[in-house]
Design a protein around this motif. Structure first.
Motif, PDB file in Angstrom:
ATOM      1  N   SER A  21      -6.832   3.483   4.835  1.00  0.00           N
ATOM      2  CA  SER A  21      -7.293   2.200   4.331  1.00  0.00           C
ATOM      3  C   SER A  21      -7.044   2.108   2.837  1.00  0.00           C
ATOM      4  O   SER A  21      -7.041   3.128   2.138  1.00  0.00           O
ATOM      5  CB  SER A  21      -8.791   2.012   4.581  1.00  0.00           C
ATOM      6  OG  SER A  21      -9.091   2.069   5.950  1.00  0.00           O
ATOM      7  N   CYS A  22      -6.859   0.893   2.359  1.00  0.00           N
ATOM      8  CA  CYS A  22      -6.666   0.667   0.926  1.00  0.00           C
ATOM      9  C   CYS A  22      -7.312  -0.669   0.600  1.00  0.00           C
ATOM     10  O   CYS A  22      -6.857  -1.704   1.070  1.00  0.00           O
ATOM     11  CB  CYS A  22      -5.185   0.662   0.593  1.00  0.00           C
ATOM     12  SG  CYS A  22      -4.803   0.179  -1.104  1.00  0.00           S
ATOM     13  N   ALA A  23      -8.368  -0.611  -0.206  1.00  0.00           N
ATOM     14  CA  ALA A  23      -9.098  -1.817  -0.573  1.00  0.00           C
ATOM     15  C   ALA A  23      -8.808  -2.181  -2.016  1.00  0.00           C
ATOM     16  O   ALA A  23      -8.920  -1.335  -2.917  1.00  0.00           O
ATOM     17  CB  ALA A  23     -10.591  -1.595  -0.381  1.00  0.00           C
ATOM     18  N   ALA A  24      -8.450  -3.433  -2.233  1.00  0.00           N
ATOM     19  CA  ALA A  24      -8.159  -3.935  -3.572  1.00  0.00           C
ATOM     20  C   ALA A  24      -9.340  -4.759  -4.074  1.00  0.00           C
ATOM     21  O   ALA A  24      -9.966  -5.498  -3.318  1.00  0.00           O
ATOM     22  CB  ALA A  24      -6.898  -4.787  -3.557  1.00  0.00           C
ATOM     23  N   SER A  25      -9.622  -4.624  -5.365  1.00  0.00           N
ATOM     24  CA  SER A  25     -10.705  -5.386  -5.974  1.00  0.00           C
ATOM     25  C   SER A  25     -10.338  -5.710  -7.408  1.00  0.00           C
ATOM     26  O   SER A  25      -9.432  -5.116  -7.988  1.00  0.00           O
ATOM     27  CB  SER A  25     -12.010  -4.596  -5.922  1.00  0.00           C
ATOM     28  OG  SER A  25     -11.906  -3.401  -6.673  1.00  0.00           O
ATOM     29  N   GLY A  26     -11.071  -6.666  -7.979  1.00  0.00           N
ATOM     30  CA  GLY A  26     -10.833  -7.036  -9.364  1.00  0.00           C
ATOM     31  C   GLY A  26     -10.413  -8.485  -9.489  1.00  0.00           C
ATOM     32  O   GLY A  26     -10.802  -9.329  -8.692  1.00  0.00           O
ATOM     33  N   SER A  27      -9.593  -8.759 -10.482  1.00  0.00           N
ATOM     34  CA  SER A  27      -9.172 -10.119 -10.796  1.00  0.00           C
ATOM     35  C   SER A  27      -8.037 -10.565  -9.867  1.00  0.00           C
ATOM     36  O   SER A  27      -6.889 -10.678 -10.282  1.00  0.00           O
ATOM     37  CB  SER A  27      -8.722 -10.202 -12.251  1.00  0.00           C
ATOM     38  OG  SER A  27      -8.296 -11.510 -12.578  1.00  0.00           O
ATOM     39  N   ILE A  28      -8.397 -10.814  -8.609  1.00  0.00           N
ATOM     40  CA  ILE A  28      -7.398 -11.136  -7.602  1.00  0.00           C
ATOM     41  C   ILE A  28      -7.530 -12.585  -7.170  1.00  0.00           C
ATOM     42  O   ILE A  28      -8.552 -12.980  -6.631  1.00  0.00           O
ATOM     43  CB  ILE A  28      -7.555 -10.225  -6.376  1.00  0.00           C
ATOM     44  CG1 ILE A  28      -7.345  -8.758  -6.776  1.00  0.00           C
ATOM     45  CG2 ILE A  28      -6.567 -10.629  -5.288  1.00  0.00           C
ATOM     46  CD1 ILE A  28      -7.681  -7.779  -5.691  1.00  0.00           C
ATOM     47  N   PHE A  29      -6.492 -13.365  -7.394  1.00  0.00           N
ATOM     48  CA  PHE A  29      -6.441 -14.727  -6.870  1.00  0.00           C
ATOM     49  C   PHE A  29      -5.879 -14.702  -5.455  1.00  0.00           C
ATOM     50  O   PHE A  29      -6.410 -15.335  -4.551  1.00  0.00           O
ATOM     51  CB  PHE A  29      -5.604 -15.622  -7.780  1.00  0.00           C
ATOM     52  CG  PHE A  29      -5.435 -17.017  -7.273  1.00  0.00           C
ATOM     53  CD1 PHE A  29      -4.215 -17.455  -6.769  1.00  0.00           C
ATOM     54  CD2 PHE A  29      -6.497 -17.903  -7.286  1.00  0.00           C
ATOM     55  CE1 PHE A  29      -4.068 -18.760  -6.299  1.00  0.00           C
ATOM     56  CE2 PHE A  29      -6.364 -19.198  -6.813  1.00  0.00           C
ATOM     57  CZ  PHE A  29      -5.146 -19.626  -6.325  1.00  0.00           C
ATOM     58  N   SER A  30      -4.788 -13.970  -5.279  1.00  0.00           N
ATOM     59  CA  SER A  30      -4.223 -13.787  -3.946  1.00  0.00           C
ATOM     60  C   SER A  30      -3.378 -12.518  -3.928  1.00  0.00           C
ATOM     61  O   SER A  30      -2.934 -12.044  -4.974  1.00  0.00           O
ATOM     62  CB  SER A  30      -3.374 -14.983  -3.520  1.00  0.00           C
ATOM     63  OG  SER A  30      -2.210 -15.061  -4.312  1.00  0.00           O
ATOM     64  N   ILE A  31      -3.193 -11.999  -2.721  1.00  0.00           N
ATOM     65  CA  ILE A  31      -2.321 -10.840  -2.542  1.00  0.00           C
ATOM     66  C   ILE A  31      -1.183 -11.246  -1.630  1.00  0.00           C
ATOM     67  O   ILE A  31      -1.418 -11.773  -0.545  1.00  0.00           O
ATOM     68  CB  ILE A  31      -3.074  -9.640  -1.961  1.00  0.00           C
ATOM     69  CG1 ILE A  31      -4.192  -9.206  -2.900  1.00  0.00           C
ATOM     70  CG2 ILE A  31      -2.109  -8.485  -1.716  1.00  0.00           C
ATOM     71  CD1 ILE A  31      -5.007  -8.039  -2.397  1.00  0.00           C
ATOM     72  N   ASN A  32       0.012 -11.019  -2.056  1.00  0.00           N
ATOM     73  CA  ASN A  32       1.176 -11.369  -1.263  1.00  0.00           C
ATOM     74  C   ASN A  32       1.561 -10.178  -0.378  1.00  0.00           C
ATOM     75  O   ASN A  32       0.814  -9.793   0.502  1.00  0.00           O
ATOM     76  CB  ASN A  32       2.288 -11.843  -2.180  1.00  0.00           C
ATOM     77  CG  ASN A  32       1.839 -13.032  -3.005  1.00  0.00           C
ATOM     78  OD1 ASN A  32       1.289 -13.996  -2.481  1.00  0.00           O
ATOM     79  ND2 ASN A  32       2.046 -12.972  -4.313  1.00  0.00           N
ATOM     80  N   ASP A  33       2.678  -9.578  -0.614  1.00  0.00           N
ATOM     81  CA  ASP A  33       3.101  -8.447   0.209  1.00  0.00           C
ATOM     82  C   ASP A  33       2.228  -7.222  -0.066  1.00  0.00           C
ATOM     83  O   ASP A  33       1.787  -6.983  -1.186  1.00  0.00           O
ATOM     84  CB  ASP A  33       4.552  -8.087  -0.064  1.00  0.00           C
ATOM     85  CG  ASP A  33       5.502  -9.171   0.418  1.00  0.00           C
ATOM     86  OD1 ASP A  33       6.690  -9.123   0.030  1.00  0.00           O
ATOM     87  OD2 ASP A  33       5.063 -10.065   1.165  1.00  0.00           O
ATOM     88  N   MET A  34       1.999  -6.453   0.983  1.00  0.00           N
ATOM     89  CA  MET A  34       1.270  -5.190   0.880  1.00  0.00           C
ATOM     90  C   MET A  34       2.088  -4.136   1.627  1.00  0.00           C
ATOM     91  O   MET A  34       2.766  -4.454   2.610  1.00  0.00           O
ATOM     92  CB  MET A  34      -0.123  -5.299   1.504  1.00  0.00           C
ATOM     93  CG  MET A  34      -0.956  -6.440   0.969  1.00  0.00           C
ATOM     94  SD  MET A  34      -2.569  -6.573   1.778  1.00  0.00           S
ATOM     95  CE  MET A  34      -3.535  -5.425   0.797  1.00  0.00           C
ATOM     96  N   GLY A  35       1.991  -2.912   1.171  1.00  0.00           N
ATOM     97  CA  GLY A  35       2.785  -1.887   1.829  1.00  0.00           C
ATOM     98  C   GLY A  35       2.228  -0.488   1.654  1.00  0.00           C
ATOM     99  O   GLY A  35       1.346  -0.253   0.825  1.00  0.00           O
ATOM    100  N   TRP A  36       2.751   0.408   2.470  1.00  0.00           N
ATOM    101  CA  TRP A  36       2.434   1.835   2.380  1.00  0.00           C
ATOM    102  C   TRP A  36       3.723   2.597   2.101  1.00  0.00           C
ATOM    103  O   TRP A  36       4.746   2.348   2.744  1.00  0.00           O
ATOM    104  CB  TRP A  36       1.813   2.345   3.673  1.00  0.00           C
ATOM    105  CG  TRP A  36       0.414   1.899   3.900  1.00  0.00           C
ATOM    106  CD1 TRP A  36       0.005   0.827   4.644  1.00  0.00           C
ATOM    107  CD2 TRP A  36      -0.772   2.502   3.391  1.00  0.00           C
ATOM    108  NE1 TRP A  36      -1.363   0.723   4.616  1.00  0.00           N
ATOM    109  CE2 TRP A  36      -1.865   1.744   3.857  1.00  0.00           C
ATOM    110  CE3 TRP A  36      -1.021   3.605   2.585  1.00  0.00           C
ATOM    111  CZ2 TRP A  36      -3.192   2.059   3.542  1.00  0.00           C
ATOM    112  CZ3 TRP A  36      -2.326   3.919   2.271  1.00  0.00           C
ATOM    113  CH2 TRP A  36      -3.397   3.154   2.757  1.00  0.00           C
ATOM    114  N   TYR A  37       3.645   3.513   1.167  1.00  0.00           N
ATOM    115  CA  TYR A  37       4.734   4.407   0.838  1.00  0.00           C
ATOM    116  C   TYR A  37       4.243   5.841   1.013  1.00  0.00           C
ATOM    117  O   TYR A  37       3.044   6.090   1.081  1.00  0.00           O
ATOM    118  CB  TYR A  37       5.180   4.209  -0.617  1.00  0.00           C
ATOM    119  CG  TYR A  37       5.873   2.906  -0.898  1.00  0.00           C
ATOM    120  CD1 TYR A  37       5.171   1.699  -0.916  1.00  0.00           C
ATOM    121  CD2 TYR A  37       7.244   2.863  -1.159  1.00  0.00           C
ATOM    122  CE1 TYR A  37       5.805   0.497  -1.178  1.00  0.00           C
ATOM    123  CE2 TYR A  37       7.892   1.665  -1.433  1.00  0.00           C
ATOM    124  CZ  TYR A  37       7.162   0.499  -1.442  1.00  0.00           C
ATOM    125  OH  TYR A  37       7.795  -0.687  -1.700  1.00  0.00           O
TER     126      TYR A  37
END
Length: 120
Positions: A21-37
């Motif tokens: 899992s990977c949770a994003a937080s902070g000054s986020i208006f929107s998230i476009n592409d997401m990925g795993w490397y």
């Protein structure tokens, strides 16, 4: 500022499963592409799977049929279900997200990495 927190890595036997899992937080208006490397020792970082905001996913050939990427836009979270693990899947797994902030700045961010070790 945007923060990414990863979880779910660990030691698993061949054939086993994990859910990253990977949770994003902070000054986020929107998230476009997401990925795993992932990056194995002595190797370059490689794309494992990516998913668009609309849910269209693509995978590296080496993980097709074994890994599933998904996202929860309401929680700004990305997941990677990894099944039928092989020793060659051993690596540090990193999430990557492309963010538009409230100031309309756009850039990508990386998680801190989570270790996946596949060994008997």
């Amino acid at each position: 500022q945007v923060q990414l927190v990863e979880s779910g890595g660990g030691l698993v036997q061949p054939g086993g499963s994990l859910r990253l899992s990977c949770a994003a937080s902070g000054s986020i208006f929107s998230i476009n592409d997401m990925g795993w490397y992932r990056q194995a020792p002595g190797k370059q970082r490689e794309l494992v799977a990516a998913i668009t905001r609309g849910g269209i996913a693509n995978y590296a050939d080496s993980v097709k049929g074994r890994f599933t990427i998904s996202r929860d836009n309401a929680k700004n979270t990305i997941y990677l279900q990894v099944n039928s693990l092989k020793p060659e899947d051993t690596a540090v797994y990193f999430c990557n997200v492309f963010v538009t902030t409230y100031t309309l700045a756009q850039r990508d961010y990386w998680g801190q990495g989570t270790q996946v070790t596949v060994s008997s």
